[in-house]
Motif scaffolding. Structure first.
Motif, PDB file in Angstrom:
ATOM      1  N   THR A 202      -6.484  -3.566   2.193  1.00 32.67           N
ATOM      2  CA  THR A 202      -6.331  -2.589   0.791  1.00 32.67           C
ATOM      3  C   THR A 202      -4.975  -2.307   0.536  1.00 32.67           C
ATOM      4  O   THR A 202      -4.002  -1.976   1.281  1.00 32.67           O
TER       5      THR A 202
ATOM      6  N   ASP B 281       0.829  -1.229  -0.026  1.00 34.26           N
ATOM      7  CA  ASP B 281       0.080   0.031   0.013  1.00 34.26           C
ATOM      8  C   ASP B 281       0.896   1.178  -0.081  1.00 34.26           C
ATOM      9  O   ASP B 281       2.049   1.117   0.450  1.00 34.26           O
TER      10      ASP B 281
ATOM     11  N   THR C  34      -9.461  -3.314  -2.663  1.00 32.60           N
ATOM     12  CA  THR C  34      -9.753  -2.029  -1.878  1.00 32.60           C
ATOM     13  C   THR C  34     -10.945  -2.689  -1.074  1.00 32.60           C
ATOM     14  O   THR C  34     -12.197  -3.074  -1.639  1.00 32.60           O
TER      15      THR C  34
END
Length: 115
Positions: free
Chosen positions: A90, A40, A112
């Motif tokens: 995510t 991420d 997500t």
């Protein structure tokens, strides 16, 4: 030449499921342990699960009992069944072989999770 091609990510609600897949070239897949990684923004890419050529699976604690990695040796494909998803899952998910020399990374697939 396939290389590594990830697909199957998307948008899920908290508690939902997704099943990304990764198609690999035979030279990358055959005889190698294969792993799923995630990254991420602002963080390093981390290994979250891997499966040996013989099918033995291993997971980091944060995904244990929620994610299941598997491989289809006839299709040179590795899967990641993701259940009970959390917002902290995510990330962009990538696959690659384990070992001293990784293959060239694919484009990854975005996952997500909304709360």
């Amino acid at each position: 030449q396939v290389g590594l091609v990830e697909s199957g990510g998307g948008l899920a609600q908290s508690g939902g499921s997704l099943r990304p897949s990764c198609a690999a070239s035979g030279s990358i897949f055959s005889g190698n342990a294969m792993g799923w990684y995630r990254q991420d923004p602002g963080n390093k890419r981390e290994l979250v699960a891997f499966v040996t050529s013989g099918g033995e699976a291993n997971y980091v604690d944060s995904v244990k009992d929620r994610f299941t990695i598997s491989r289809d040796n006839t299709k040179n494909t590795v899967y990641l069944q993701m259940n009970s998803l959390k917002p902290e899952d995510t990330a962009v998910y990538y696959c690659n072989k384990l070992g001293l020399r990784s293959a060239a990374w694919g484009q990854g697939t975005q996952v997500t999770v909304s709360s």
